[in-house]
Design an enzyme around this catalytic site. Structure first.
Site, PDB file in Angstrom:
ATOM      1  N   ASP A  40       9.390   2.563   1.531  1.00 41.95           N
ATOM      2  CA  ASP A  40       8.215   3.286   2.022  1.00 41.95           C
ATOM      3  C   ASP A  40       8.116   3.055   3.533  1.00 41.95           C
ATOM      4  O   ASP A  40       7.644   2.011   3.985  1.00 41.95           O
ATOM      5  CB  ASP A  40       6.962   2.778   1.294  1.00 41.95           C
ATOM      6  CG  ASP A  40       5.690   3.485   1.768  1.00 41.95           C
ATOM      7  OD1 ASP A  40       5.743   4.160   2.818  1.00 41.95           O
ATOM      8  OD2 ASP A  40       4.656   3.346   1.094  1.00 41.95           O
ATOM      9  N   PHE A  64       0.854  -1.188   0.000  1.00 37.94           N
ATOM     10  CA  PHE A  64       0.000   0.000   0.000  1.00 37.94           C
ATOM     11  C   PHE A  64       0.887   1.234   0.000  1.00 37.94           C
ATOM     12  O   PHE A  64       1.744   1.381   0.863  1.00 37.94           O
ATOM     13  CB  PHE A  64      -0.929   0.040   1.219  1.00 37.94           C
ATOM     14  CG  PHE A  64      -1.795   1.275   1.236  1.00 37.94           C
ATOM     15  CD1 PHE A  64      -2.940   1.352   0.442  1.00 37.94           C
ATOM     16  CD2 PHE A  64      -1.455   2.375   2.004  1.00 37.94           C
ATOM     17  CE1 PHE A  64      -3.724   2.502   0.429  1.00 37.94           C
ATOM     18  CE2 PHE A  64      -2.243   3.530   2.005  1.00 37.94           C
ATOM     19  CZ  PHE A  64      -3.383   3.591   1.217  1.00 37.94           C
ATOM     20  N   LYS A 106       2.880  10.186   7.897  1.00 43.94           N
ATOM     21  CA  LYS A 106       2.175   9.751   9.105  1.00 43.94           C
ATOM     22  C   LYS A 106       2.707  10.384  10.395  1.00 43.94           C
ATOM     23  O   LYS A 106       2.400  11.520  10.672  1.00 43.94           O
ATOM     24  CB  LYS A 106       2.132   8.223   9.161  1.00 43.94           C
ATOM     25  CG  LYS A 106       1.197   7.651   8.065  1.00 43.94           C
ATOM     26  CD  LYS A 106       0.538   6.341   8.440  1.00 43.94           C
ATOM     27  CE  LYS A 106      -0.676   6.069   7.558  1.00 43.94           C
ATOM     28  NZ  LYS A 106      -0.376   5.322   6.347  1.00 43.94           N
TER      29      LYS A 106
HETATM   30  C1  LIG Z   1      -0.569   5.645   4.889  1.00 44.78           C
HETATM   31  C2  LIG Z   1       0.428   5.127   3.931  1.00 44.78           C
HETATM   32  C3  LIG Z   1       0.686   5.773   2.704  1.00 44.78           C
HETATM   33  C4  LIG Z   1      -0.132   6.956   2.232  1.00 44.78           C
HETATM   34  O1  LIG Z   1      -0.018   8.055   3.068  1.00 44.78           O
HETATM   35  P1  LIG Z   1      -1.133   9.235   2.969  1.00 44.78           P
HETATM   36  O2  LIG Z   1      -0.603  10.282   3.903  1.00 44.78           O
HETATM   37  O3  LIG Z   1      -2.427   8.655   3.389  1.00 44.78           O
HETATM   38  O4  LIG Z   1      -1.145   9.695   1.565  1.00 44.78           O
HETATM   39  C5  LIG Z   1       1.687   5.269   1.903  1.00 44.78           C
HETATM   40  N1  LIG Z   1       2.405   4.195   2.273  1.00 44.78           N
HETATM   41  C6  LIG Z   1       2.199   3.555   3.432  1.00 44.78           C
HETATM   42  C7  LIG Z   1       3.045   2.388   3.795  1.00 44.78           C
HETATM   43  C8  LIG Z   1       1.193   3.990   4.290  1.00 44.78           C
HETATM   44  O5  LIG Z   1       0.963   3.315   5.425  1.00 44.78           O
END
Ligand SMILES: *Cc1c(COP(=O)(O)O)cnc(C)c1O
Length: 391
Positions: free
Chosen positions: A214, A127, A244
């Site tokens: 990520d 994700f 986050k």
């Molecule tokens: C939450 C998340 C995103 C996206 O972040 P947003 O601030 O919602 O755009 C991307 N990668 C990972 C692993 C995430 O947990």
């Protein structure tokens, strides 16, 4: 009738206030937060030092756009370089925007190598956010559904399967970068196997591909280190994405890169109006200071180990519990069947939890929870699993 888009399946409570690990609804009832706004409020709610810093900054300067020098943004770049070991930062407003920056860097890197149609290697069940490019990178059919045509240029392999990644790199010379979560969050709290990222580093070197991690969910002390990949110092990414918990709730994201990779962008290559404004940077700087002074990474490791042990003690051997896993306070409990109803069960006991991929309870409590709060979260999960799935 609500005048909002109907894009969220919300829990049936209206939250108006928070304090530490507690959230309060409009009737004054309190809930123990074991999800932190999806891994965002790692220092808890209404943190006094953070609240003061934000208020001071709001009364000083919120925004000018990136048309002038911004000392707070420079300062944040310095601190992010220190904690990541990388050289430069592009400050954005969210995780998805940080991902966009990384994907654009991958394309620039590919074109610089003379590759006309560069591709990025990504994983199943990943994700990376909700923009069109981010859903295209994500290994999740549900979030892609109805949005075609997707952005092209992705090759997908099973997560954690080194041989599959090495084969893809060998068979697809157009792959210019590998984009992965060191611990998949939405994908069910899946921790990369030991040595996986280190081996990918070597594979990326052989194929002149960038290793892009990520860490939007797993970073900022959540998994017991500033960034989860620092668990193994051989991982050495070229690019790290953060968001986050970086602002503890003030929207901010960052794409961190080596000097060589960041150098692919020049004035005019990329930009954002809000990104890196003094308010968001001040919040992130305060978050980093607090986390560093209060040794939050070590605390996350310790509390996380205690929580996993408690869950093992209370749930291992349970016929419906497949696996308890995670690092630090990023914890997943996979059941062998769907268990979305557990969210309501926990809520009825005054605890906010999350279920991901249908069958995995995900716990992302604030990293500042004390022992009593940790015990209550653990015991609640144990009780609701036993209640709903009698052994
Ligand atoms: C939450 C998340 C995103 C996206 O972040 P947003 O601030 O919602 O755009 C991307 N990668 C990972 C692993 C995430 O947990």
């Amino acid at each position: 009738m609500s005048h909002l888009f109907n894009t969220y399946a919300r829990m049936p409570i209206d939250i108006v206030r928070g304090e530490g690990a507690w959230l309060y609804d409009i009737t004054g009832k309190r809930y123990l937060d074991a999800i932190s706004g999806i891994g965002v409020c790692s220092l808890g709610h209404a943190h006094p030092r953070l609240a003061t810093a934000i208020a001071e900054q709001a009364a000083t300067l919120i925004h000018t756009a990136n048309i002038v020098g911004l000392p707070l943004q420079e300062h944040l770049g310095d601190r992010l370089a220190e904690i990541s070991g990388l050289d430069r930062a592009f400050i954005a407003n969210s995780g998805a925007e940080a991902i966009e920056c990384a994907l654009k860097l991958a394309r620039l890197h590919g074109h610089a190598r003379g590759i006309e149609r560069p591709a990025v290697l990504v994983a199943d069940n990943s994700f990376h956010g909700r923009t069109l490019a981010a859903i295209s990178a994500s290994g999740n059919a549900a979030i892609q559904k109805g949005y075609g045509p997707l952005v092209e240029g992705f090759v997908r392999v099973p997560y954690g399967d080194l041989e599959a990644a090495e084969t893809a790199l060998a068979e697809h010379p157009e792959i210019v970068a590998v984009l992965l979560e060191p611990i998949q969050g939405e994908g069910g709290v899946r921790v990369a196997p030991d040595g996986y990222l280190a081996a990918l580093r070597l594979a990326c070197d052989r194929h002149q591909a960038l290793l892009m991690l990520d860490e939007i969910q797993s970073g900022m002390c959540r998994a017991g280190h500033w960034f989860a990949h620092q668990h193994d110092d051989r991982s050495r990414p070229d690019v790290v994405l953060s968001a986050k918990a970086l602002g503890n709730g003030v929207p901010i994201g960052a794409c961190l890169a080596t000097e060589a990779v960041a150098g692919l962008m020049q004035p005019g290559s990329h930009g954002t109006t809000f990104g890196g404004n003094p308010l968001a940077c001040r919040a992130a700087l305060e978050v980093i200071s607090i986390m560093s002074e209060e040794q939050i990474a070590a605390r996350s490791q310790k509390t996380g180990a205690a929580l996993r042990q408690q869950l093992e003690d209370g749930l291992s051997g349970h016929p419906h519990v497949r696996e308890i896993r995670g690092r630090g306070l990023m914890v997943g409990i996979e059941l062998n069947e769907d268990c979305g109803e557990l969210k309501a069960d926990a809520l009825a006991r005054g605890v906010l939890i999350n279920v991901t991929r249908g069958n995995t309870i995900r716990l992302l409590p604030p990293l500042i929870i004390d022992n009593e709060q940790r015990e209550r979260i653990g015991q609640t999960v144990i009780d609701i699993v036993h209640k709903r799935f009698p052994a």
